[in-house]
Write a protein that holds these residues in place. Structure first.
Motif, PDB file in Angstrom:
ATOM      1  N   VAL A   6       0.861  -1.186   0.000  1.00  0.00           N
ATOM      2  CA  VAL A   6       0.000   0.000   0.000  1.00  0.00           C
ATOM      3  C   VAL A   6       0.896   1.235   0.000  1.00  0.00           C
ATOM      4  N   VAL A   7       0.774   2.041  -1.045  1.00  0.00           N
ATOM      5  CA  VAL A   7       1.585   3.256  -1.178  1.00  0.00           C
ATOM      6  C   VAL A   7       0.649   4.451  -1.023  1.00  0.00           C
ATOM      7  N   GLU A   8       0.662   5.054   0.142  1.00  0.00           N
ATOM      8  CA  GLU A   8      -0.312   6.092   0.486  1.00  0.00           C
ATOM      9  C   GLU A   8       0.251   6.926   1.633  1.00  0.00           C
ATOM     10  N   SER A  32       4.958   5.382   2.446  1.00  0.00           N
ATOM     11  CA  SER A  32       4.296   6.683   2.454  1.00  0.00           C
ATOM     12  C   SER A  32       4.811   7.619   1.367  1.00  0.00           C
ATOM     13  N   ASP A  33       5.796   7.171   0.588  1.00  0.00           N
ATOM     14  CA  ASP A  33       6.309   7.998  -0.506  1.00  0.00           C
ATOM     15  C   ASP A  33       6.818   7.098  -1.632  1.00  0.00           C
ATOM     16  N   LEU A  53      -1.655   8.418  -6.346  1.00  0.00           N
ATOM     17  CA  LEU A  53      -0.853   9.201  -7.290  1.00  0.00           C
ATOM     18  C   LEU A  53      -0.241  10.442  -6.658  1.00  0.00           C
ATOM     19  N   GLY A  54      -0.888  10.981  -5.610  1.00  0.00           N
ATOM     20  CA  GLY A  54      -0.405  12.211  -4.991  1.00  0.00           C
ATOM     21  C   GLY A  54       0.550  11.947  -3.846  1.00  0.00           C
ATOM     22  N   LEU A  55       1.785  11.605  -4.184  1.00  0.00           N
ATOM     23  CA  LEU A  55       2.782  11.287  -3.161  1.00  0.00           C
ATOM     24  C   LEU A  55       3.668  12.507  -2.885  1.00  0.00           C
ATOM     25  N   PRO A  56       4.274  12.583  -1.693  1.00  0.00           N
ATOM     26  CA  PRO A  56       5.032  13.788  -1.317  1.00  0.00           C
ATOM     27  C   PRO A  56       6.332  13.988  -2.084  1.00  0.00           C
ATOM     28  N   ASP A  57       6.944  12.913  -2.591  1.00  0.00           N
ATOM     29  CA  ASP A  57       8.260  13.074  -3.210  1.00  0.00           C
ATOM     30  C   ASP A  57       8.262  12.904  -4.734  1.00  0.00           C
ATOM     31  N   MET A  58       7.246  12.262  -5.296  1.00  0.00           N
ATOM     32  CA  MET A  58       7.174  12.110  -6.749  1.00  0.00           C
ATOM     33  C   MET A  58       5.755  11.785  -7.153  1.00  0.00           C
ATOM     34  N   ASP A  59       5.453  11.999  -8.411  1.00  0.00           N
ATOM     35  CA  ASP A  59       4.121  11.670  -8.907  1.00  0.00           C
ATOM     36  C   ASP A  59       3.972  10.157  -9.023  1.00  0.00           C
ATOM     37  N   GLY A  60       2.785   9.672  -8.676  1.00  0.00           N
ATOM     38  CA  GLY A  60       2.547   8.241  -8.749  1.00  0.00           C
ATOM     39  C   GLY A  60       2.724   7.672 -10.149  1.00  0.00           C
ATOM     40  N   ILE A  61       2.496   8.489 -11.176  1.00  0.00           N
ATOM     41  CA  ILE A  61       2.704   8.038 -12.561  1.00  0.00           C
ATOM     42  C   ILE A  61       4.163   7.623 -12.760  1.00  0.00           C
ATOM     43  N   ASP A  62       5.072   8.387 -12.175  1.00  0.00           N
ATOM     44  CA  ASP A  62       6.498   8.049 -12.294  1.00  0.00           C
ATOM     45  C   ASP A  62       6.816   6.743 -11.557  1.00  0.00           C
TER      46      ASP A  62
END
Length: 229
Positions: A6-8, A32-33, A53-62
């Motif tokens: 889980v990436v959130e 968490s990132d 997709l809205g992660l603190p260090d990079m876009d989830g698309i990346d």
């Protein structure tokens, strides 16, 4: 036990997901990132990734693109971004499914189970005698699960691969929409024919010389699809 990463970055949502997943016998890893997610994905080899997709260090698309450099693990996007453009970007990057926030926990769990099932080998695929399918445009190695076109490897998502595998192992036969939806997405997706349109379009872009006039991946309007060798 199915391992889910889980990436959130929302602690409350992570806690809710973890409680619900563990209650259903999933093993849960957390990140968490994006950087931590990539490290855990490489080290722990999850069976499914649930990704915001809205992660603190990079876009989830990346994150999706970097995971797809080396893995076919199913990726289920869980995001507050709800526009068609956002969904298309995620699917084109290699995501297998897209759930918008707020969401139903039951629906998310159903989609997660469907993604996990797609990773399981089926008796049909193991028993199939065909191991290599060759056309003038591309070659499909069913044992190695690789596709080549023009001397290069074509990267397919797990969902794209599953869809292609069903079609090419039944050459010339019409595979109905309902059967494809059942086998690839599961019993809760019997009416989601738009999924088929999106993924067939992606496969044609990757494999056909002229995606708008396909030679191999043929649509039978209102009925289903077939692979014409």
């Amino acid at each position: 036990m199915t391992r889910v990463l889980v990436v959130e970055d929302d602690p409350q949502l992570v806690r809710a997901l973890k409680i619900n997943l563990q209650a259903r016998k999933f093993e849960v890893e957390e990140a968490s990132d994006g950087g931590s997610a990539l490290q855990l994905a490489a080290a722990r080899k999850p069976d499914v990734i649930v990704l915001d997709l809205g992660l603190p260090d990079m876009d989830g698309i990346d994150v999706i693109k970097r995971v797809r450099d080396w893995s076919r693990v199913p990726i289920l996007v869980l995001s507050a971004r709800h526009t068609s453009e956002d969904k298309i970007r995620a699917l084109d990057a290699g995501a297998d499914d897209y759930v918008t926030k707020p969401f139903s926990m039951d629906e998310l769990l159903a989609r997660l189970r469907a993604a996990a099932r797609r990773q399981e080998p089926t008796a049909d695929s193991q028993a199939d005698k065909v191991t290599l399918v060759t056309t003038d445009e591309f070659t499909v190695d069913l044992v190695a699960k690789k596709v080549h076109r023009g001397g290069r490897t074509v990267r397919l998502t797990p969902t794209e691969w599953h869809l292609l595998e069903i079609l090419i192992t039944h050459p010339g036969r019409l595979i109905t929409q309902s059967r494809l939806l059942l086998e690839v997405w599961g019993p809760t997706y019997g009416e989601n024919t738009n999924y088929l349109r999106v993924y067939m379009a992606q496969l044609r872009r990757k494999l056909e010389a002229d995606p708008s006039h396909p030679r191999y991946l043929i649509t039978e309007p209102g009925m289903g699809y077939r692979f014409e060798p």
